[in-house]
Structure formats: structure tokens, C-alpha cells
Scaffold this motif. Structure first.
Motif, short mmCIF file in Angstrom:
data_model
loop_
_atom_site.label_atom_id
_atom_site.label_comp_id
_atom_site.label_asym_id
_atom_site.label_seq_id
_atom_site.Cartn_x
_atom_site.Cartn_y
_atom_site.Cartn_z
N PRO A 47 0.73 -1.34 0.16
CA PRO A 47 -0.18 -0.40 -0.37
C PRO A 47 1.16 1.24 -0.18
O PRO A 47 2.06 1.19 0.32
CB PRO A 47 -0.40 0.16 1.24
N PRO A 48 0.00 2.68 -0.28
CA PRO A 48 -1.04 2.28 -0.65
C PRO A 48 -1.23 1.91 -2.40
O PRO A 48 -2.55 1.98 -2.71
CB PRO A 48 -1.21 4.04 -1.20
N SER A 49 -0.06 1.62 -3.26
CA SER A 49 -0.34 1.08 -4.50
C SER A 49 -1.22 -0.35 -5.04
O SER A 49 -1.14 -1.11 -3.30
CB SER A 49 1.35 0.16 -4.80
N GLY A 50 -1.70 -0.56 -5.39
CA GLY A 50 -3.46 -1.16 -5.31
C GLY A 50 -2.20 -2.37 -7.05
O GLY A 50 -2.90 -3.44 -6.97
N MET A 51 -0.73 -2.16 -7.03
CA MET A 51 -0.36 -3.29 -8.50
C MET A 51 0.20 -4.98 -7.37
O MET A 51 0.38 -4.86 -5.93
CB MET A 51 1.75 -2.54 -7.97
N THR A 52 -0.36 -5.95 -8.01
CA THR A 52 0.02 -7.30 -8.33
C THR A 52 0.89 -7.81 -9.30
O THR A 52 1.39 -7.24 -9.84
CB THR A 52 -1.78 -7.84 -7.90
N LEU A 53 1.22 -8.91 -8.33
CA LEU A 53 2.07 -9.67 -9.47
C LEU A 53 1.14 -10.09 -10.75
O LEU A 53 1.71 -9.74 -11.87
CB LEU A 53 2.92 -11.50 -8.25
N PHE A 54 -0.25 -10.43 -10.54
CA PHE A 54 -0.84 -11.13 -11.91
C PHE A 54 -1.28 -9.41 -12.86
O PHE A 54 -0.88 -9.89 -13.77
CB PHE A 54 -2.94 -10.86 -10.97
N GLY A 55 -1.68 -8.43 -12.21
CA GLY A 55 -1.22 -7.56 -13.14
C GLY A 55 -0.19 -6.93 -13.73
O GLY A 55 0.04 -6.42 -14.58
N LEU A 56 0.76 -7.43 -12.93
CA LEU A 56 2.13 -7.13 -13.39
C LEU A 56 2.81 -7.92 -14.60
O LEU A 56 3.18 -7.56 -15.88
CB LEU A 56 3.83 -6.91 -12.64
N VAL A 57 2.19 -9.77 -14.44
CA VAL A 57 2.26 -9.83 -16.20
C VAL A 57 1.06 -8.91 -16.62
O VAL A 57 1.80 -9.56 -18.40
CB VAL A 57 1.79 -11.67 -15.33
N ARG A 58 0.15 -9.24 -16.77
CA ARG A 58 -0.37 -8.41 -17.93
C ARG A 58 0.09 -7.11 -18.45
O ARG A 58 -0.21 -7.26 -19.63
CB ARG A 58 -1.87 -8.44 -16.63
N HIS A 59 0.22 -6.52 -17.92
CA HIS A 59 1.22 -4.92 -17.93
C HIS A 59 2.49 -5.45 -19.03
O HIS A 59 2.36 -4.96 -20.25
CB HIS A 59 1.58 -4.75 -16.89
N MET A 60 2.61 -6.73 -18.50
CA MET A 60 4.13 -6.43 -19.54
C MET A 60 3.59 -7.74 -20.75
O MET A 60 4.47 -7.16 -22.27
CB MET A 60 4.88 -7.07 -18.64
N GLU A 84 -9.59 2.62 -23.34
CA GLU A 84 -9.12 4.25 -23.49
C GLU A 84 -10.21 4.57 -22.17
O GLU A 84 -9.72 5.72 -21.77
CB GLU A 84 -9.65 4.74 -25.02
N GLU A 85 -10.77 3.69 -21.93
CA GLU A 85 -11.81 4.61 -20.57
C GLU A 85 -10.70 4.13 -19.66
O GLU A 85 -11.20 4.52 -18.34
CB GLU A 85 -12.81 3.43 -19.99
N ASP A 86 -10.43 3.24 -19.41
CA ASP A 86 -8.97 2.85 -18.06
C ASP A 86 -7.61 2.04 -18.82
O ASP A 86 -7.35 0.92 -19.04
CB ASP A 86 -9.88 1.20 -17.32
N ARG A 87 -7.03 3.19 -19.28
CA ARG A 87 -5.64 2.85 -19.16
C ARG A 87 -4.97 1.88 -18.93
O ARG A 87 -3.52 1.65 -19.19
CB ARG A 87 -4.58 4.11 -19.65
N ASP A 88 -4.75 1.73 -17.12
CA ASP A 88 -4.71 0.91 -16.12
C ASP A 88 -5.08 -0.17 -16.05
O ASP A 88 -4.76 -1.21 -15.22
CB ASP A 88 -4.05 1.57 -15.35
N LYS A 89 -6.04 -0.46 -16.69
CA LYS A 89 -7.25 -1.91 -16.63
C LYS A 89 -6.04 -3.41 -16.65
O LYS A 89 -6.30 -3.47 -16.07
CB LYS A 89 -7.58 -2.37 -18.12
N ASP A 90 -4.83 -3.03 -17.45
CA ASP A 90 -4.09 -4.15 -16.55
C ASP A 90 -3.53 -4.56 -15.73
O ASP A 90 -2.86 -5.69 -16.07
CB ASP A 90 -2.80 -4.65 -18.32
N PHE A 91 -3.51 -3.62 -14.90
CA PHE A 91 -2.46 -4.11 -13.08
C PHE A 91 -4.27 -4.41 -12.52
O PHE A 91 -4.18 -4.62 -12.09
CB PHE A 91 -2.41 -2.35 -13.76
#
Length: 169
Positions: A47-60, A84-91
Motif C-alpha cells: 500500500p498505497p499501491s494496488g499493484m499485484t503480481l497478476f497485474g504486472l504479468v498482464r502489464h508486461m 481508452e476508458e481505463d488505461r491501467d486496466k491491465d493492472f
């Protein structure tokens, strides 16, 4: 499945050095996610980041796709996860999204990136259009990918340690 990671050679030419460091960092992210269950992979443990390992793999997976397929090769490859509505949806994987799918997609994007780079020289300029209007050669793309993985692998280190106490390089 145990991820194999090889240290980059210390006496290599430029291309071998760049490719081996990129492979090292790809394997590092895979190792960080290795052996965790779904809840652990979704745990935003720094915290406060919402970053997860799942999200990192999707982002990469998105990053591999963007730089190699869109920019280097000008393939018509739309986004995998973001909108376009959620540019961080991969995370932010949804409850119905699976890590198995994300991991398989990431590995497929890595395989395609390797194919696209194999027949090119480091000075070859990508034929795709970047939103900045600039052009990028393969050397720049390799260096950027190494930087992108290294930065996110630092995030993955923190997330993994907070999830289950596992540390390491």
C-alpha cells in the motif's frame, strides 16, 4: 513448473548482451509469480499501491505487444487488457480473469517478440507508428524493455516479499 533463469554473459557482444539481459528480466518476473495461488497473485501488498503480481504479468504482456508487434513490426495488434476508458486496466484483473490466461498470453507475446526481433539488426528502425511520432530502432526497444522489466521487477520484489516473505534477486 520451475522457471529457469540464466545469468547474462559478462564477455559478449552487444546483441547477445541486450538479449540475455532481457531474457534474464523476463525470467525474473516469472520467478516472482511462481508458486503462488490466485489470492496471493491478486494481493496488492505494498500500500498505497494496488499493484499485484497478476497485474504486472498482464502489464508486461501489453508492453511486449506494444513495442515488438506494434512499433517494431507494425502489426495490427490492439490492446490485450487496457481500454481508452481505463488505461491501467491491465493492472486490475477482474474476478473472472485467470492468471493462467494472463501468463500464457504474456509468454505468447514474448515468443512473438523473439520472432520479430530475430531477423532484424539492432539499427533497424521499427515501421510502426508511436503516439509521440518518433521512430525507434531495435537497440532502443531492447534497452527500453530491459528498463521496463527492471523497474517492475523491483515492484515485484516488494509485492512478493509482502505476500509470503520470499526474497531474492
Amino acid at each position: 513448473m520451475t522457471v529457469e533463469r540464466t545469468d547474462p554473459p559478462t564477455l559478449a557482444g552487444e546483441r547477445e548482451t541486450l538479449e540475455s539481459w532481457l531474457e534474464f528480466h523476463r525470467a525474473t518476473l516469472a520467478i516472482k509469480a511462481e508458486g503462488l495461488d490466485d489470492a496471493q497473485l491478486r494481493n496488492a501488498s505494498a500500500p498505497p499501491s494496488g499493484m499485484t503480481l497478476f497485474g504486472l504479468v498482464r502489464h508486461m504482456a501489453e508492453v511486449e505487444r506494444h513495442w515488438f508487434r506494434r512499433i517494431l513490426a507494425d502489426e495490427d495488434a490492439g490492446p490485450l487488457y487496457y481500454t481508452e476508458e481505463d488505461r491501467d486496466k491491465d493492472f486490475h484483473p477482474a474476478p473472472e480473469d485467470t492468471f493462467e490466461e494472463a501468463h500464457a498470453t504474456w509468454q505468447a507475446e514474448i515468443a512473438r517478440a523473439r520472432e520479430l526481433a530475430a531477423g532484424r539488426e539492432l539499427d533497424d528502425v521499427g515501421v510502426g507508428k508511436h503516439r509521440s511520432g518518433r521512430q525507434y530502432n531495435l537497440r532502443w526497444i531492447y534497452v527500453h524493455m530491459i528498463e521496463e522489466y527492471a523497474r517492475h521487477n523491483g515492484h515485484a520484489d516488494l509485492v512478493r516479499e509482502a505476500v509470503d516473505g520470499v526474497t531474492g534477486d
